[in-house]
Design a protein around this motif. Sequence first.
Motif, PDB file in Angstrom:
ATOM      1  N   GLY A   9       4.882  -9.609  -1.471  1.00 15.51           N
ATOM      2  CA  GLY A   9       3.402  -9.521  -1.684  1.00 15.51           C
ATOM      3  C   GLY A   9       2.886  -9.547  -2.915  1.00 15.51           C
ATOM      4  N   GLY A  11      -0.441  -9.380  -4.639  1.00 11.55           N
ATOM      5  CA  GLY A  11      -2.301  -9.311  -4.317  1.00 11.55           C
ATOM      6  C   GLY A  11      -2.121  -8.471  -5.623  1.00 11.55           C
ATOM      7  N   LYS A  12      -3.074  -7.548  -5.943  1.00 14.67           N
ATOM      8  CA  LYS A  12      -3.428  -7.443  -7.387  1.00 14.67           C
ATOM      9  C   LYS A  12      -2.110  -6.818  -8.296  1.00 14.67           C
ATOM     10  N   ILE A  13      -1.359  -6.143  -7.808  1.00 16.64           N
ATOM     11  CA  ILE A  13      -0.362  -5.427  -8.569  1.00 16.64           C
ATOM     12  C   ILE A  13       0.348  -6.544  -8.617  1.00 16.64           C
ATOM     13  N   GLU A  39       4.234 -14.355  -0.491  1.00 18.83           N
ATOM     14  CA  GLU A  39       3.288 -14.183   0.094  1.00 18.83           C
ATOM     15  C   GLU A  39       3.021 -14.313   1.494  1.00 18.83           C
ATOM     16  N   LYS A  40       2.366 -13.422   2.314  1.00 20.16           N
ATOM     17  CA  LYS A  40       2.474 -13.827   3.683  1.00 20.16           C
ATOM     18  C   LYS A  40       0.501 -14.423   4.086  1.00 20.16           C
ATOM     19  N   SER A  74       5.990  -5.499  -3.424  1.00 15.05           N
ATOM     20  CA  SER A  74       4.878  -5.408  -3.819  1.00 15.05           C
ATOM     21  C   SER A  74       3.499  -5.331  -2.715  1.00 15.05           C
ATOM     22  N   PHE A  75       3.903  -4.951  -1.250  1.00 15.52           N
ATOM     23  CA  PHE A  75       2.863  -5.024  -0.128  1.00 15.52           C
ATOM     24  C   PHE A  75       2.643  -3.795   0.203  1.00 15.52           C
ATOM     25  N   LYS A  76       1.529  -3.327   0.987  1.00 12.93           N
ATOM     26  CA  LYS A  76       1.012  -2.135   1.329  1.00 12.93           C
ATOM     27  C   LYS A  76       2.186  -1.534   2.066  1.00 12.93           C
ATOM     28  N   ASP A  79       2.532  -1.922   5.723  1.00  5.58           N
ATOM     29  CA  ASP A  79       3.693  -2.886   5.918  1.00  5.58           C
ATOM     30  C   ASP A  79       4.859  -2.987   6.105  1.00  5.58           C
ATOM     31  N   TYR A  87      13.762 -10.182   6.149  1.00  2.75           N
ATOM     32  CA  TYR A  87      13.514 -10.320   4.596  1.00  2.75           C
ATOM     33  C   TYR A  87      15.328 -10.083   3.326  1.00  2.75           C
ATOM     34  N   LEU A 100       7.114  -0.252  -4.631  1.00  2.40           N
ATOM     35  CA  LEU A 100       5.966  -0.003  -6.003  1.00  2.40           C
ATOM     36  C   LEU A 100       5.491   0.624  -4.244  1.00  2.40           C
ATOM     37  N   LEU A 124       2.668   2.400 -11.290  1.00  6.00           N
ATOM     38  CA  LEU A 124       2.745   1.364 -12.598  1.00  6.00           C
ATOM     39  C   LEU A 124       1.271   1.553 -12.193  1.00  6.00           C
TER      40      LEU A 124
END
Length: 275
Positions: A9, A11-13, A39-40, A74-76, A79, A87, A100, A124
């Motif tokens: 994941g 994204g931004k972070i 990344e999906k 690092s996905f939401k 999810d 995985y 995260l 973070l």
Amino acid sequence: MRDEVLIIGCGKIGSSLIDGWLNKKKYFYKKFSRIYVLEKSLKRRNLLKKKYKKKIFFIEIKNIKKKFKHVFLSFKPKDLNSDLNSYNNLLDNKTIIYSLLAGKKILDINQIFPINKNIIRLMLNTPISFNHGTIVFYPFKNRVNKNELFLLNLVGNVYKLKSEKFFDLITVIVGSGPAFFYYLLESIEKTAIAHGLNKSFVKKILINTYDGTGKLILNNFDKNYEDLRKNVTSKGGTTEAAIKSLKENNFKRLIYNSIKNSIKKAKILGSKKVK
Ligand SMILES: NC(=O)c1ccc[n+]([C@@H]2O[C@H](COP(=O)([O-])OP(=O)(O)OC[C@H]3O[C@@H](n4cnc5c(N)ncnc54)[C@H](OP(=O)(O)O)[C@@H]3O)[C@@H](O)[C@H]2O)c1
């Protein structure tokens, strides 16, 4: 042999992490050989390809056989409820999982990835992208060695929590901290522009004021915020008039309530059942 790191994941972070590592590539590539990304979103993958070109490697869950030593989730948080069983093929008992996911407890992560207990829950913020992040962590197993923190130390200052109890509060202070700050700046900027000041000039003087103030706080670490404020608030002066108005409008109560609401939200995100 150098390790490989996988970001699930990105994204931004996730890309803030990559930026921070690549800024310190001399150190990063001493210990790590590659950054992999799972990344999906196709749109996001295309953006990342454009930005990082050959500096990152994409994997797809269905055709990957390798195991990773360092895996960042690092996905939401929502999810984590999707089907992530496959995985587990990316992990073995040496993998360190860095989570995260706001609100998700270590035990929630362990439930999805039971293969190992080497889980580090993190919070973070985006200044990690230029190595000035704040990183707070709580590990599943009590002992964490220096190597396990290497990737975090590269991107900011790292602090260990003794208990997971305060993690939702830490999530607001650290994770949402930049947004609080932007909102304050946004409000001052709006007022200044409404009074007729030029936007780019306001931006410059705001950045300077708060950058200087941040440094002043660091230089006076032993002083508390209240004393620092009182030091620049003369009796009967202009600052006092501004603070008086904030007090009359219950500014502290507003902040208290906004933190309380954010903690509540973290608990809701955290309590959504993991399937
Ligand atoms: N943004 C911040 O400042 C910040 C600060 C601290 C912590 N965090 C935490 O960091 C995490 C990520 O936040 P973010 O703002 O970076 O989110 P984001 O920008 O939405 O990025 C997450 C990415 O992960 C993808 N994704 C979702 N499920 C996936 C899966 N199973 N496998 C691979 N990719 C998947 C998403 O694709 P789709 O869009 O298609 O779902 C999206 O592109 C969150 O848990 C958040 O709590 C964020």
